[in-house]
Design a protein around this motif. Structure first.
Motif, PDB file in Angstrom:
ATOM      1  N   THR A 284       0.833  -1.206   0.000  1.00 61.42           N
ATOM      2  CA  THR A 284       0.000   0.000   0.000  1.00 61.42           C
ATOM      3  C   THR A 284       0.864   1.251   0.000  1.00 61.42           C
ATOM      4  N   LYS A 285       1.921   1.239   0.822  1.00 63.15           N
ATOM      5  CA  LYS A 285       2.805   2.404   0.905  1.00 63.15           C
ATOM      6  C   LYS A 285       3.427   2.723  -0.452  1.00 63.15           C
ATOM      7  N   ASN A 286       3.915   1.688  -1.119  1.00 61.28           N
ATOM      8  CA  ASN A 286       4.536   1.907  -2.432  1.00 61.28           C
ATOM      9  C   ASN A 286       3.524   2.355  -3.479  1.00 61.28           C
ATOM     10  N   MET A 287       2.316   1.803  -3.372  1.00 60.35           N
ATOM     11  CA  MET A 287       1.254   2.201  -4.294  1.00 60.35           C
ATOM     12  C   MET A 287       0.908   3.682  -4.090  1.00 60.35           C
ATOM     13  N   VAL A 288       0.770   4.090  -2.820  1.00 58.30           N
ATOM     14  CA  VAL A 288       0.454   5.486  -2.515  1.00 58.30           C
ATOM     15  C   VAL A 288       1.583   6.400  -2.975  1.00 58.30           C
ATOM     16  N   LYS A 289       2.822   5.943  -2.803  1.00 60.71           N
ATOM     17  CA  LYS A 289       3.982   6.730  -3.234  1.00 60.71           C
ATOM     18  C   LYS A 289       3.917   7.015  -4.729  1.00 60.71           C
ATOM     19  N   VAL A 290       3.577   5.988  -5.504  1.00 58.87           N
ATOM     20  CA  VAL A 290       3.469   6.140  -6.961  1.00 58.87           C
ATOM     21  C   VAL A 290       2.289   7.045  -7.309  1.00 58.87           C
ATOM     22  N   LEU A 291       1.134   6.812  -6.662  1.00 52.32           N
ATOM     23  CA  LEU A 291      -0.059   7.611  -6.950  1.00 52.32           C
ATOM     24  C   LEU A 291       0.169   9.087  -6.627  1.00 52.32           C
ATOM     25  N   GLU A 292       0.884   9.338  -5.525  1.00 49.14           N
ATOM     26  CA  GLU A 292       1.182  10.727  -5.158  1.00 49.14           C
ATOM     27  C   GLU A 292       2.157  11.338  -6.168  1.00 49.14           C
ATOM     28  N   TYR A 293       3.133  10.571  -6.592  1.00 54.21           N
ATOM     29  CA  TYR A 293       4.144  11.053  -7.543  1.00 54.21           C
ATOM     30  C   TYR A 293       3.522  11.451  -8.882  1.00 54.21           C
ATOM     31  N   VAL A 294       2.555  10.629  -9.358  1.00 56.68           N
ATOM     32  CA  VAL A 294       1.942  10.924 -10.667  1.00 56.68           C
ATOM     33  C   VAL A 294       0.756  11.876 -10.558  1.00 56.68           C
ATOM     34  N   GLY A 295       0.415  12.267  -9.314  1.00 61.73           N
ATOM     35  CA  GLY A 295      -0.631  13.261  -9.130  1.00 61.73           C
ATOM     36  C   GLY A 295      -2.033  12.710  -8.966  1.00 61.73           C
ATOM     37  N   LEU A 296      -2.174  11.378  -8.866  1.00 66.27           N
ATOM     38  CA  LEU A 296      -3.500  10.789  -8.676  1.00 66.27           C
ATOM     39  C   LEU A 296      -3.925  10.807  -7.211  1.00 66.27           C
ATOM     40  N   ALA A 297      -2.963  10.890  -6.299  1.00 70.52           N
ATOM     41  CA  ALA A 297      -3.241  11.048  -4.871  1.00 70.52           C
ATOM     42  C   ALA A 297      -2.661  12.388  -4.437  1.00 70.52           C
ATOM     43  N   PRO A 298      -3.338  13.094  -3.531  1.00 68.64           N
ATOM     44  CA  PRO A 298      -2.852  14.413  -3.120  1.00 68.64           C
ATOM     45  C   PRO A 298      -1.531  14.345  -2.353  1.00 68.64           C
ATOM     46  N   LYS A 299      -0.738  15.411  -2.455  1.00 71.76           N
ATOM     47  CA  LYS A 299       0.515  15.494  -1.693  1.00 71.76           C
ATOM     48  C   LYS A 299       0.195  15.430  -0.200  1.00 71.76           C
TER      49      LYS A 299
END
Length: 340
Positions: A284-299
């Motif tokens: 989950t942590k790695n998934m969130v890291k990627v999602l945040e990096y590409v802008g799909l999850a908020p900073k």
């Protein structure tokens, strides 16, 4: 992608990082003080649940709580049994009007309503959780018998003697003052009726002078939005001061055949509760890291995941050292004649 799209709850996506920073400042690791957390508990707890609810639902499902567990029993089965136990202890009867204090997104509320054929009102001060709970009520088909009210459980918007039963599952630990919270519950409960709860507490094995114990407590507080974690004896004292007769009380963690913290323990692996395991949390942590990096999850999303990981570590250590319990249970009764 539900996890990514719902991160931050009702907080504007551009403001999530700022909200995380403000939340963190309430806690010991960032120089925060207990009195400040208690004075600003509503803001702190609201920020917490806006930030973490999507993570909770992704990992736990609809019921955000622990349970004592039998060998051969799945986590989901144990959680349902824990909720049924509460309903049975309250002696719920069809048609009764019940209050769930601090109801989350309503997983226990729906389960208890269906199990006991009662009408359950969920009290919650977080707008995002209520919105999500109403959606799930409609999906489950209980929206005619179950509802939500947005309010602070320290100042409930209900007349005196409104409910046939009241319960709280790992929720009133967010109250800045146990006596004040229990007194409000006492007020809205009908005379002669029962209040039951599972409380998050430090046990008598907790040593205030032990720095390891203090760190575990602080890890749990920042990771779970708590102003302070009370001793079991303080909860019992507050109940009696509020006017309740205590029927019985016990730390149910003591008799659990499997440790309540097992789903979070790094030495444990389970496919059925994979997302809660150390491997699942790393995924989950790695998934969130990627999602945040590409802008799909908020900073700021990754920082939320970080303090939830801190909570998991604190909970497991607290459980192993037997200084913390998430299931201090009590059943209390409001006397027939309210002399208070």
């Amino acid at each position: 992608m539900d996890l990514a799209s719902n991160l931050g709850g009702k907080i504007d996506k551009a403001e999530v990082l700022s909200a995380v920073q403000q939340y963190e400042k309430y806690h010991v690791f960032y120089g925060g003080q207990e009195e400040e957390r208690k004075a600003n508990y509503s803001d702190m707890v609201n920020k917490y649940y806006d930030l973490v609810t999507s993570f909770y639902e992704f990992g736990w499902g609809e019921s955000f709580h622990f349970a004592p567990r039998w060998k051969g029993e799945s986590l989901r089965e144990s959680i349902k049994r824990h909720e049924h136990f509460l309903a049975l202890q309250l002696g719920l009867k069809p048609g009764q009007k019940v209050l769930d204090v601090g109801c989350g997104i309503g997983g226990p509320l729906r389960e208890i309503s269906r199990f006991s054929s009662t009408s359950v009102t969920g009290l919650n001060n977080n707008e995002y959780q209520i919105t999500r709970g109403k959606q799930l009520n409609r999906i489950a088909g209980v929206d005619k018998t179950c509802n939500f009210v947005k309010a602070d459980f320290m100042k409930m918007p209900f007349p005196d003697n409104s409910f046939d039963a009241v319960y709280a599952i790992e929720a009133t630990c967010h109250a800045p003052d146990a006596h004040g919270c229990y007194k409000e519950i006492f007020r809205v409960l009908k005379p002669g009726q029962y209040f039951a709860a599972y409380e998050w507490c430090m046990t008598n094995s907790f040593d205030h002078e032990n720095p390891v114990h203090q760190k575990i407590k602080a890890d749990i507080e920042i990771g779970d939005g708590l102003p302070d974690i009370r001793l079991t004896t303080k909860c019992l004292e507050a109940l009696k001061q509020a006017g309740f007769e205590v029927i019985w009380e016990k730390d149910l963690a003591e008799d659990s055949p499997l440790p309540w913290y097992l789903p979070l323990d790094k030495s444990h692996f389970s496919l059925s509760s994979f997302r809660l395991t150390a491997v699942g949390r790393l995924f989950t942590k790695n998934m969130v890291k990627v999602l945040e990096y590409v802008g799909l999850a908020p900073k700021g999303s990754l920082r939320v995941q970080d303090f939830l990981e801190k909570a998991a570590e604190g909970l497991v250590e607290g459980g192993k050292k037997e200084i913390f319990t998430p299931m201090y249970f009590f059943l209390a009764r409001k006397p027939d004649s309210d002399s208070n």
